[in-house]
Design an enzyme around this catalytic site. Structure first.
Site, PDB file in Angstrom:
ATOM      1  N   HIS A   1       3.898   4.883   2.539  1.00 29.90           N
ATOM      2  CA  HIS A   1       5.125   4.548   3.269  1.00 29.90           C
ATOM      3  C   HIS A   1       6.360   5.127   2.589  1.00 29.90           C
ATOM      4  O   HIS A   1       7.478   4.707   2.876  1.00 29.90           O
ATOM      5  CB  HIS A   1       5.267   3.030   3.380  1.00 29.90           C
ATOM      6  CG  HIS A   1       4.061   2.357   3.928  1.00 29.90           C
ATOM      7  ND1 HIS A   1       3.495   2.705   5.137  1.00 29.90           N
ATOM      8  CD2 HIS A   1       3.279   1.363   3.427  1.00 29.90           C
ATOM      9  CE1 HIS A   1       2.432   1.952   5.352  1.00 29.90           C
ATOM     10  NE2 HIS A   1       2.271   1.130   4.326  1.00 29.90           N
TER      11      HIS A   1
ATOM     12  N   HIS B   1       0.094   1.394   9.334  1.00 31.89           N
ATOM     13  CA  HIS B   1      -1.174   1.566   8.612  1.00 31.89           C
ATOM     14  C   HIS B   1      -2.237   2.148   9.546  1.00 31.89           C
ATOM     15  O   HIS B   1      -3.423   1.882   9.402  1.00 31.89           O
ATOM     16  CB  HIS B   1      -1.673   0.231   8.050  1.00 31.89           C
ATOM     17  CG  HIS B   1      -0.706  -0.428   7.130  1.00 31.89           C
ATOM     18  ND1 HIS B   1       0.159  -1.417   7.546  1.00 31.89           N
ATOM     19  CD2 HIS B   1      -0.454  -0.219   5.810  1.00 31.89           C
ATOM     20  CE1 HIS B   1       0.897  -1.800   6.512  1.00 31.89           C
ATOM     21  NE2 HIS B   1       0.548  -1.091   5.456  1.00 31.89           N
TER      22      HIS B   1
ATOM     23  N   GLY C   1       0.819  -1.198   0.000  1.00 28.74           N
ATOM     24  CA  GLY C   1       0.000   0.000   0.000  1.00 28.74           C
ATOM     25  C   GLY C   1       0.853   1.249   0.000  1.00 28.74           C
ATOM     26  O   GLY C   1       1.966   1.266   0.527  1.00 28.74           O
TER      27      GLY C   1
ATOM     28  N   THR D   1      11.771  47.559  14.504  1.00 34.43           N
ATOM     29  CA  THR D   1      12.782  46.641  15.015  1.00 34.43           C
ATOM     30  C   THR D   1      13.227  47.147  16.386  1.00 34.43           C
ATOM     31  O   THR D   1      12.721  48.161  16.875  1.00 34.43           O
ATOM     32  CB  THR D   1      14.017  46.581  14.090  1.00 34.43           C
ATOM     33  OG1 THR D   1      14.713  47.834  14.164  1.00 34.43           O
ATOM     34  CG2 THR D   1      13.623  46.291  12.646  1.00 34.43           C
TER      35      THR D   1
ATOM     36  N   ASP E   1       6.820  45.427  18.179  1.00 38.77           N
ATOM     37  CA  ASP E   1       7.977  44.620  17.808  1.00 38.77           C
ATOM     38  C   ASP E   1       8.543  43.954  19.064  1.00 38.77           C
ATOM     39  O   ASP E   1       8.864  44.642  20.041  1.00 38.77           O
ATOM     40  CB  ASP E   1       9.057  45.481  17.164  1.00 38.77           C
ATOM     41  CG  ASP E   1      10.294  44.661  16.846  1.00 38.77           C
ATOM     42  OD1 ASP E   1      10.213  43.835  15.922  1.00 38.77           O
ATOM     43  OD2 ASP E   1      11.303  44.813  17.553  1.00 38.77           O
TER      44      ASP E   1
END
Length: 608
Positions: free
Chosen positions: A56, A234, A53, A523, A584
């Site tokens: 994976h 699974h 399946g 800033t 800031d």
């Protein structure tokens, strides 16, 4: 982004296989059967075919190559076995004069379909054999007696070892010999995994969102503080679900107990003796970062050595066998010695072009147990100066400043979680705590105004890192340089507010050489530049402190132009409208530092 958010116009599995072939010139796609095959015909070697399946990846299609891994891989739908017709198509597409080995994980659907395909091949006169991989130890012998162990990440090692053996020994190797060897490899494999949740299956996610108490197979979704051991690949439930989530060290210790305990007879599948050569594989189940994966590997290696006297001769870490986006990892151990083939490490070391095999280190001769080397010695010269300062006042100012920053850390972190990458508060707290530690241990020469700043620069560089650490380090280093230059030109002196103000201006100009940020750019400069300018003008610490605070608060109304905040959507900022906007984080942190220093200065009887 989780796969549940995507809408695929075409079959997801087929799209994946097509993408794989587009990026790998050594493979081709049988589109109608979802089979990936090697582009080269090698009928003079045993053909290796695997599959199962999907979900994976990179197993199995990512292991198809021309030079010593799989020759073909068959893809079913997600977590569903491919049909016998698909598998038989792969067998027919890669004929071999020496036979075909079909490798399959131990799941009922896979064994039925791959087994039937093998029987059809034999009925046509083809030489084909089936090898079943089973390496899970989570379910004990008593419970899995009839069905055997599940096939997990050990499948990757089986592919690599058998693929290389078939390729390197093609002239002298017969199919029955490869099967016998494969059975020995499987018999000496053990794997166990742990996860923080079940996985999200594409196209079934809506159902899960409608009822988040259960996943798409009816298994209970783990709570935020739960973990599970022994989950299958699974989405099958594991053998143990527990809370709270342990430390990685504790979890690794428990997983290794499942793999290696000799007292648990129900799970003692493989014996590991003192001088056995052991191979370690740390596998990402899909949602674990590379950063975490190698940290987990380091812990596993340390515990194998300290608790079990095992030093793996080979270590493979990466994404080999996943369970879609599974947030976990698995540990696989292979007792190479007990497989009985002296060339087994040679097979693992053999280089391959297969994209799914994450490690192509073929030369392990340079490996050492102690890989730590000393840092080069850097002579930074004598930073001592004749710039004196009151040590008690200096210590009080530092302690008050960094403690104020630490108190603001939660709020700064919240701001930066939205405006940046969420680490600003932690970074500032790390630097602050490092300074507190240095103060407590007497590691700062607080009587020397220059040397102490050089020492603080080193602490900040080491403890903080990131943009903030760099900006603080440059500024403090430049401040020390300016104070030293004054001493060299004028002689010894004692720090005063006036001498500090001049050096602060010089330090700011030095910082501006390394950043284009200025006041108004949202800033930490929005707090620093007003502080320096006001202090230079008035020599009044209270006014300068107010300027820093006002500058930081003003960032609530500014648009970001630098850093990660400049990429954030405007709507993210709306949650902070009640407090005037999102400021800031760096500016708030610096304002807190200055505020703490100011508070301590005016509480002290000593003044500069």
């Amino acid at each position: 982004m989780s796969s549940k958010h995507w809408d695929y116009k075409k079959d997801l599995v087929l799209s994946h296989l097509a993408g794989l072939c587009q990026s790998n010139p050594h493979v081709r796609l049988i589109e109608s059967e979802r089979v990936v095959i090697s582009a080269e015909n090698q009928e003079d070697k045993i053909t290796l075919i695997s599959g199962g399946g999907s979900g994976h990846e990179p197993l199995h299609a990512g292991f198809v190559t021309k030079d010593g891994l799989l020759d073909a891989a068959v893809a079913g739908f997600i977590f569903a076995s491919p049909s016998t017709k698909q598998i038989f198509s792969a067998i027919k597409a890669k004929p071999s004069k020496k036979g075909t080995l079909i490798i399959v994980k131990n799941y009922t659907g896979d064994i039925l379909h791959f087994g039937l395909a093998a029987e059809k091949a034999k009925a046509e006169g083809l030489n084909a054999e089936l090898l079943i991989v089973q390496d899970d130890v989570s379910v004990g012998k008593a419970k899995n007696g009839l069905v055997g162990r599940r096939g997990l990440a050990g499948t990757s090692l089986v592919h690599k070892i058998l693929g290389a053996k078939a390729y390197l020994q093609k002239d002298n190797l017969e199919l029955h010999q490869l099967v016998t060897f494969g059975e020995k490899v499987v018999a000496n494999l053990v794997t166990i995994g742990a996860s923080l949740d079940h996985v999200t299956i594409p196209a079934r996610a809506n159902k899960q969102e409608e009822d988040d108490s259960d996943d798409e197979h009816g298994y209970e979704v783990l709570k935020h503080d739960e973990f599970e051991i022994g989950m299958g690949i699974h989405n099958e439930p594991g053998i143990k679900k527990s809370s709270p989530i342990p430390t990685v060290d504790e979890l690794v210790a428990e997983l290794l107990e499942y793999l290696l305990s000799t007292t648990d007879k129900d799970r003692n599948y493989v014996q590991f003796d003192k001088n056995d050569e052991v191979v370690l594989l740390i596998n990402n189940l899909g949602g674990t970062s590379v950063l975490e994966l190698y940290a987990i590997q380091n812990i596993v290696v340390d515990q194998l050595a300290s608790k079990y006297s095992i030093k793996p001769v080979r270590i493979f870490t990466g994404t080999f066998t996943t369970s879609l986006d599974g947030p976990g990892f698995s540990i696989t151990l292979l007792n190479a010695t007990k497989t009985g083939d002296k060339d087994i490490l040679k097979f693992l070391d053999h280089k391959t072009s297969a994209p799914g095999w994450n490690s192509n280190i073929s030369d392990w001769s340079g490996r050492v147990d102690n890989f730590i080397v000393a840092a080069p010695e850097i002579d930074e010269g004598d930073s001592s100066s004749k710039v004196s300062v009151d040590a008690k006042l200096y210590a009080d100012l530092l302690e008050s400043g960094v403690k104020k920053v630490i108190s603001k850390e939660p709020k700064i972190t919240l701001y930066d979680t939205v405006a940046g990458d969420g680490d600003c508060g932690e970074t500032l707290a790390n630097g602050s705590n490092a300074i507190l530690k240095a103060l407590a241990e007497g590691k700062l020469d607080l009587k020397d105004g220059v040397k102490s700043l050089v020492q603080i620069t080193d602490i900040v560089e080491t403890a903080m890192g990131g943009t903030s650490g760099g900006l603080y380090s440059i500024f403090i280093s430049a401040l020390a340089k300016s104070l030293k230059e004054k001493e060299l030109s004028e002689g010894a002196y004692t720090l005063t507010l006036e001498t500090i103000s001049g050096s602060l201006q010089a330090a700011l100009q030095s910082l501006f050489k390394y950043t284009r940020a200025r006041t108004g750019d949202r800033t930490l400069i929005d707090a620093l530049e007003p502080f320096v300018k006001e202090f230079a003008k008035s020599k009044d610490l209270k006014l300068a402190n107010k300027a820093a605070h006002d500058g930081a608060e003003a960032t609530r109304k500014l648009e970001a132009k630098f850093g990660r905040a400049s990429y954030v959507a405007e709507e993210e900022f709306k949650q902070f409208e009640s407090e005037g906007g999102l400021p800031d984080p760096g500016a708030i942190g610096l304002a807190a530092l200055i505020s703490g220093i100011t508070d301590a200065y005016f509480k002290s009887e000593t003044k500069l």
